[in-house]
Write a protein that holds these residues in place. Structure first.
Motif, PDB file in Angstrom:
ATOM      1  N   UNK A   1      31.154 -16.734 -18.841  1.00 24.01           N
ATOM      2  CA  UNK A   1      32.471 -16.664 -18.221  1.00 24.01           C
ATOM      3  C   UNK A   1      32.863 -18.025 -17.666  1.00 24.01           C
ATOM      4  N   UNK A   2      34.166 -18.223 -17.417  1.00 26.25           N
ATOM      5  CA  UNK A   2      34.608 -19.498 -16.838  1.00 26.25           C
ATOM      6  C   UNK A   2      34.999 -19.343 -15.376  1.00 26.25           C
ATOM      7  N   UNK A   3      34.827 -18.137 -14.837  1.00 28.14           N
ATOM      8  CA  UNK A   3      35.137 -17.893 -13.437  1.00 28.14           C
ATOM      9  C   UNK A   3      34.999 -16.420 -13.143  1.00 28.14           C
ATOM     10  N   UNK A   4      35.626 -15.985 -12.039  1.00 31.94           N
ATOM     11  CA  UNK A   4      35.571 -14.575 -11.681  1.00 31.94           C
ATOM     12  C   UNK A   4      36.526 -13.754 -12.536  1.00 31.94           C
ATOM     13  N   UNK A   5      37.651 -14.350 -12.925  1.00 30.68           N
ATOM     14  CA  UNK A   5      38.648 -13.634 -13.704  1.00 30.68           C
ATOM     15  C   UNK A   5      39.608 -12.870 -12.799  1.00 30.68           C
ATOM     16  N   UNK A   6      40.835 -12.721 -13.246  1.00 30.61           N
ATOM     17  CA  UNK A   6      41.865 -12.075 -12.428  1.00 30.61           C
ATOM     18  C   UNK A   6      41.674 -10.562 -12.375  1.00 30.61           C
ATOM     19  N   UNK A   7      41.812 -10.015 -11.157  1.00 30.85           N
ATOM     20  CA  UNK A   7      41.827  -8.576 -10.946  1.00 30.85           C
ATOM     21  C   UNK A   7      43.262  -8.072 -10.975  1.00 30.85           C
ATOM     22  N   UNK A   8      44.194  -8.925 -10.504  1.00 36.08           N
ATOM     23  CA  UNK A   8      45.618  -8.601 -10.490  1.00 36.08           C
ATOM     24  C   UNK A   8      46.383  -9.676 -11.245  1.00 36.08           C
TER      25      UNK A   8
ATOM     26  N   UNK B   1      49.600 -12.192 -11.727  1.00 40.39           N
ATOM     27  CA  UNK B   1      50.295 -12.991 -10.709  1.00 40.39           C
ATOM     28  C   UNK B   1      51.454 -12.195 -10.091  1.00 40.39           C
ATOM     29  N   UNK B   2      52.188 -11.489 -10.928  1.00 40.67           N
ATOM     30  CA  UNK B   2      53.328 -10.702 -10.439  1.00 40.67           C
ATOM     31  C   UNK B   2      52.863  -9.623  -9.467  1.00 40.67           C
ATOM     32  N   UNK B   3      51.806  -8.914  -9.832  1.00 41.54           N
ATOM     33  CA  UNK B   3      51.297  -7.840  -8.971  1.00 41.54           C
ATOM     34  C   UNK B   3      50.756  -8.406  -7.658  1.00 41.54           C
ATOM     35  N   UNK B   4      50.058  -9.540  -7.730  1.00 38.53           N
ATOM     36  CA  UNK B   4      49.512 -10.142  -6.516  1.00 38.53           C
ATOM     37  C   UNK B   4      50.622 -10.507  -5.536  1.00 38.53           C
ATOM     38  N   UNK B   5      51.697 -11.092  -6.055  1.00 35.80           N
ATOM     39  CA  UNK B   5      52.815 -11.475  -5.190  1.00 35.80           C
ATOM     40  C   UNK B   5      53.480 -10.252  -4.568  1.00 35.80           C
ATOM     41  N   UNK B   6      53.479  -9.150  -5.294  1.00 32.97           N
ATOM     42  CA  UNK B   6      54.134  -7.936  -4.806  1.00 32.97           C
ATOM     43  C   UNK B   6      53.285  -7.176  -3.794  1.00 32.97           C
ATOM     44  N   UNK B   7      51.959  -7.239  -3.949  1.00 29.19           N
ATOM     45  CA  UNK B   7      51.092  -6.358  -3.167  1.00 29.19           C
ATOM     46  C   UNK B   7      50.335  -7.052  -2.038  1.00 29.19           C
ATOM     47  N   UNK B   8      50.220  -8.376  -2.081  1.00 25.16           N
ATOM     48  CA  UNK B   8      49.424  -9.084  -1.080  1.00 25.16           C
ATOM     49  C   UNK B   8      50.350  -9.796  -0.098  1.00 25.16           C
ATOM     50  N   UNK B   9      50.094  -9.624   1.197  1.00 24.36           N
ATOM     51  CA  UNK B   9      50.918 -10.255   2.219  1.00 24.36           C
ATOM     52  C   UNK B   9      50.331 -11.559   2.716  1.00 24.36           C
ATOM     53  N   UNK B  10      51.184 -12.468   3.171  1.00 28.88           N
ATOM     54  CA  UNK B  10      50.717 -13.768   3.666  1.00 28.88           C
ATOM     55  C   UNK B  10      49.798 -13.608   4.865  1.00 28.88           C
TER      56      UNK B  10
ATOM     57  N   UNK C   1      42.496 -14.808  -2.730  1.00 29.56           N
ATOM     58  CA  UNK C   1      41.148 -14.398  -3.163  1.00 29.56           C
ATOM     59  C   UNK C   1      41.096 -12.947  -3.622  1.00 29.56           C
ATOM     60  N   UNK C   2      41.919 -12.093  -3.005  1.00 30.00           N
ATOM     61  CA  UNK C   2      41.906 -10.669  -3.350  1.00 30.00           C
ATOM     62  C   UNK C   2      42.450 -10.395  -4.752  1.00 30.00           C
ATOM     63  N   UNK C   3      43.089 -11.394  -5.377  1.00 29.89           N
ATOM     64  CA  UNK C   3      43.629 -11.223  -6.728  1.00 29.89           C
ATOM     65  C   UNK C   3      42.562 -11.420  -7.801  1.00 29.89           C
ATOM     66  N   UNK C   4      41.343 -11.753  -7.381  1.00 30.70           N
ATOM     67  CA  UNK C   4      40.269 -12.054  -8.332  1.00 30.70           C
ATOM     68  C   UNK C   4      39.146 -11.022  -8.275  1.00 30.70           C
ATOM     69  N   UNK C   5      38.423 -10.911  -9.371  1.00 26.25           N
ATOM     70  CA  UNK C   5      37.248 -10.049  -9.434  1.00 26.25           C
ATOM     71  C   UNK C   5      36.150 -10.603  -8.529  1.00 26.25           C
ATOM     72  N   UNK C   6      35.176  -9.774  -8.258  1.00 28.31           N
ATOM     73  CA  UNK C   6      34.007 -10.177  -7.472  1.00 28.31           C
ATOM     74  C   UNK C   6      33.098 -11.030  -8.359  1.00 28.31           C
TER      75      UNK C   6
END
Length: 466
Positions: free
Chosen positions: A392-399, A401-410, A433-438
């Motif tokens: 793998x090249x990282x954790x990979x996205x869980x959400x 970008x659109x969903x992250x902006x809609x669901x995660x608050x500053x 950080x919450x937009x990414x896999x563990x």
């Protein structure tokens, strides 16, 4: 100045009905062609119409030429899906799996593998590895050609990060530049041998790309690109870095080939789609044969973009090392979004595309980052055949970008960063950080692919944004 040609003028010249007329008229509106007399414009179009194949790699006229060429006697059909290995399948979204299944039906496909951080992309999924027969797929390489990780390890104690936070923050602000189209100010740019490469003149498409490449060298893009100070923890005494186990200060960067790579990807993907007609579900997987002039030009441009991305990291780390007044004890660098000429276990030569996947050949070192509140890992490849020597090249996205902006608050992000002791400059909700896999779950899914030599924990992070 010439009066404007119209569609009927081109039809009388012999242009067929269809997109070639519209593309040609649009090109004639460019400044260098608009100043030609109408007679000269018609002569130019007549030359292109007579031998469109000669213009397939022309910077201005490749798409017109592609539209003028006779369509293949039939569309290229997909074939029976070839088998491929999947790592961490339970963590991969269905959209990415469907994209991989489609890629395995291409007639040029030889082998493939899907990494545990995989998620939906254009063409090949991010986290997809695809080996083909004498064919290169621009969208299986990716838009940000040669995107990479680079780590410098310094002989500074772990407490340095906490004691000098504001100083290190200023060093990042003064010595890095971020954002789409952003470059270094005149007088602050550094030269590099990659800017003297022959490809800037030898490849027609690259002839007008040099100025922007010079301006942007040593800078980072937007999205998930970053430069950060953090804690390096070397745990394996046989780490191949020449470092005793222990804790060090590190600089980790992630970015790619800037506008240069993006323009190469877009141009040659368009060209591939013109000459490689695939069903709609596979359209973004159009390829260029390496025995064609266009394929050779893309390969040269891709290689240059990859080397340019490496030069960007080299300058970022050089600037930061100078500001620190330290020389690195060790460096690790690896790239993804690239294609390699490799041999399979059975001896066949293939073109291996790693789109968001880390090379993990036997003994090959790399860095697999987590998120800004999770560690990344320094790894050594085990050369596993089933993964095409990849990880793998990282954790990979869980959400998305659109969903992250809609669901995660500053406020949630600020609390999360504070709880982990992270100083963030820039960044957006789509990179929370919450937009990414563990990352630990991802690493557990690829234990057979890499050995872990140590970790990197971010502390002071800079990304694009205010």
């Amino acid at each position: 100045m010439a009066s404007q040609l119209r569609g009927n003028d081109l039809r009388q010249l012999g242009f067929p009905e269809g997109r070639a007329i519209g593309l040609a008229l649009a090109q004639l509106q460019r400044k260098e062609f608009k100043r030609l007399s109408q007679t000269d414009q018609l002569e130019l179009l007549k030359t292109i119409l007579a031998n469109p194949g000669n213009f397939l790699t022309d910077l201005a006229w490749s798409h017109v030429a592609g539209a003028l060429l006779p369509p293949p006697s039939r569309h290229i059909n997909l074939v029976a899906r070839k088998e491929y290995a999947t790592f961490g399948a339970e963590h991969i979204e269905q959209g990415a799996i469907h994209q991989m299944e489609t890629a395995m039906k291409l007639p040029v496909t030889v082998a493939g593998a899907l990494m545990p951080d995989a998620h939906f992309g254009y063409g090949l999924p991010i986290g997809g590895v695809l080996a083909t027969d004498n064919a290169v797929i621009p969208y299986a390489v990716g838009v940000d050609i040669g995107c990479r990780m680079a780590l410098s390890v310094f002989d500074l104690p772990a407490k340095y990060l906490g004691q000098r936070t504001q100083e290190l923050r200023k060093i990042l602000l003064d010595n890095t530049r971020f954002g789409s189209g952003r470059g270094w100010e005149r007088g602050q740019r550094l030269d590099h041998a990659v800017l003297d490469r022959d490809e800037f003149q030898a490849v027609p498409f690259l002839k007008n790309k040099h100025a922007a490449a010079y301006e942007q060298i040593g800078t980072s893009g937007s999205g998930n690109h970053f430069v950060e100070f953090g804690l390096v923890d070397i745990t394996d005494p046989t780490n191949d870095l020449g470092l005793p186990p222990g804790q060090y200060v590190g600089v980790l960067s992630h970015s790619g080939s800037r506008g240069l790579g993006a323009s190469v990807a877009q141009h040659y993907t368009g060209l591939a789609k013109d000459v490689c007609k695939l069903p709609a579900e596979a359209a973004h997987l159009a390829w260029l044969g390496l025995d064609t002039e266009a394929g050779q030009e893309y390969w040269a441009a891709m290689t240059l973009a990859g080397d340019y991305a490496s030069a960007c990291h080299e300058q970022i780390h050089r600037r930061l090392a100078k500001a620190l007044g330290e020389k690195p004890l060790a460096k690790v660098e690896n790239h993804h979004n690239f294609a390699w000429k490799e041999r399979l276990a059975d001896g066949r030569e293939v073109i291996t595309h790693r789109k968001g996947a880390t090379p993990a050949g036997l003994g090959v070192l790399g860095i697999i980052p987590g998120s800004m509140t999770a560690p990344g890992f320094i790894v050594r490849g085990r050369g596993v055949t089933a993964s095409l020597s990849s990880a793998s090249h990282g954790a990979g996205r869980l959400m998305s970008r659109t969903r992250a902006k809609a669901e995660i608050g500053e406020a949630d992000v600020r609390r999360h960063l504070a709880a982990h002791g992270i100083e963030l400059i820039g960044g957006g909700l789509d990179e929370a950080p919450m937009a990414y896999k563990d990352i630990r779950t991802v690493m557990a899914s690829q234990q057979e692919l890499v050995d872990v030599l140590g970790s990197f924990t971010p502390k002071i992070v800079r990304m694009d944004g205010a």
